[in-house]
Motif scaffolding. Structure first.
Motif, PDB file in Angstrom:
ATOM      1  N   ASP A 187      10.252 -10.736  -3.650  1.00  0.00           N
ATOM      2  CA  ASP A 187      11.054  -9.646  -3.089  1.00  0.00           C
ATOM      3  C   ASP A 187      10.229  -8.374  -2.927  1.00  0.00           C
ATOM      4  N   GLN A 188       9.400  -8.057  -3.911  1.00  0.00           N
ATOM      5  CA  GLN A 188       8.560  -6.868  -3.822  1.00  0.00           C
ATOM      6  C   GLN A 188       7.510  -7.031  -2.730  1.00  0.00           C
TER       7      GLN A 188
ATOM      8  N   GLN B 182      -1.112  -8.273  13.461  1.00  0.00           N
ATOM      9  CA  GLN B 182      -2.392  -7.568  13.523  1.00  0.00           C
ATOM     10  C   GLN B 182      -2.183  -6.063  13.640  1.00  0.00           C
ATOM     11  N   ASP B 183      -1.262  -5.634  14.510  1.00  0.00           N
ATOM     12  CA  ASP B 183      -1.021  -4.207  14.728  1.00  0.00           C
ATOM     13  C   ASP B 183      -0.469  -3.521  13.480  1.00  0.00           C
ATOM     14  N   CYS B 184       0.311  -4.238  12.698  1.00  0.00           N
ATOM     15  CA  CYS B 184       0.931  -3.643  11.503  1.00  0.00           C
ATOM     16  C   CYS B 184       0.038  -3.719  10.271  1.00  0.00           C
TER      17      CYS B 184
ATOM     18  N   TYR C 143       7.392  -5.075   4.836  1.00  0.00           N
ATOM     19  CA  TYR C 143       8.250  -4.259   5.698  1.00  0.00           C
ATOM     20  C   TYR C 143       7.756  -2.812   5.742  1.00  0.00           C
ATOM     21  N   GLN C 144       7.186  -2.310   4.634  1.00  0.00           N
ATOM     22  CA  GLN C 144       6.631  -0.963   4.639  1.00  0.00           C
ATOM     23  C   GLN C 144       5.404  -0.873   5.541  1.00  0.00           C
ATOM     24  N   LEU C 145       4.628  -1.957   5.609  1.00  0.00           N
ATOM     25  CA  LEU C 145       3.485  -1.978   6.528  1.00  0.00           C
ATOM     26  C   LEU C 145       3.958  -1.910   7.979  1.00  0.00           C
TER      27      LEU C 145
ATOM     28  N   MET D 134       7.876 -13.890   7.302  1.00  0.00           N
ATOM     29  CA  MET D 134       7.421 -12.691   6.586  1.00  0.00           C
ATOM     30  C   MET D 134       7.400 -12.923   5.080  1.00  0.00           C
ATOM     31  N   LYS D 135       8.353 -13.703   4.565  1.00  0.00           N
ATOM     32  CA  LYS D 135       8.346 -14.032   3.130  1.00  0.00           C
ATOM     33  C   LYS D 135       7.095 -14.823   2.782  1.00  0.00           C
TER      34      LYS D 135
END
Length: 152
Positions: free
Chosen positions: A73-74, A20-22, A80-82, A59-60
């Motif tokens: 992968d993208q 939620q935070d991300c 991860y950027q979030l 996460m995947k």
């Protein structure tokens, strides 16, 4: 986020908060129910936490749901950027000035108003102890009669 945590595992509550935070949960494509479902799919059946390897697997799965038109992968890179550079949100921290209402004597009436001066600090020294504790027992009604016996 958990003070008793070793840092090697994360529980469902903290995993949901992280998502939620991300901004991984957006309420449309990924909801809190989706996060709970993914967490329960990747964890061991008898465990309450997931390891880092299970975390990356989760996460995947979330990236495939959040970024449906992208390659796995993208999508994972976008997740991860979030997460990158985000700090935990502080939603239940007392804000500055929240205690002011308790020290504003304009809102007090009667004898309570006399307890504080104009700046909100207490005027008195507090309550005074009036009980005689010189003998045994706090507030004993027959103080001083321990050694004397009643005659019949």
């Amino acid at each position: 986020g958990d003070s008793s945590s070793s840092g090697a595992e994360i529980n469902n509550k903290n995993f949901s908060k992280l998502c939620q935070d991300c901004g991984i949960t957006d309420g449309k494509t990924v909801t809190s129910a989706d996060v709970d479902t993914v967490f329960n799919k990747v964890k061991a059946k008898d465990a309450g936490t997931i390891t880092f390897q299970q975390f990356t697997e989760a996460m995947k799965k979330l990236s495939q749901k959040r970024f449906q038109g992208k390659s796995p992968d993208q999508g994972l890179q976008d997740i991860y950027q979030l997460m990158e550079g985000k700090n935990p949100a502080t939603t239940s921290v007392t804000r500055a000035g929240a205690v002011d209402q308790h020290t504003d004597n304009n809102k007090y009436t009667g004898s309570h108003r006399e307890r504080l001066d104009h700046s909100g600090k207490g005027k008195d020294i507090g309550r005074e102890e009036t009980t005689d504790n010189s003998d045994y027992g706090r507030g004993h009604k027959a103080a001083g009669t321990y050694k004397t016996k009643k005659k019949k």
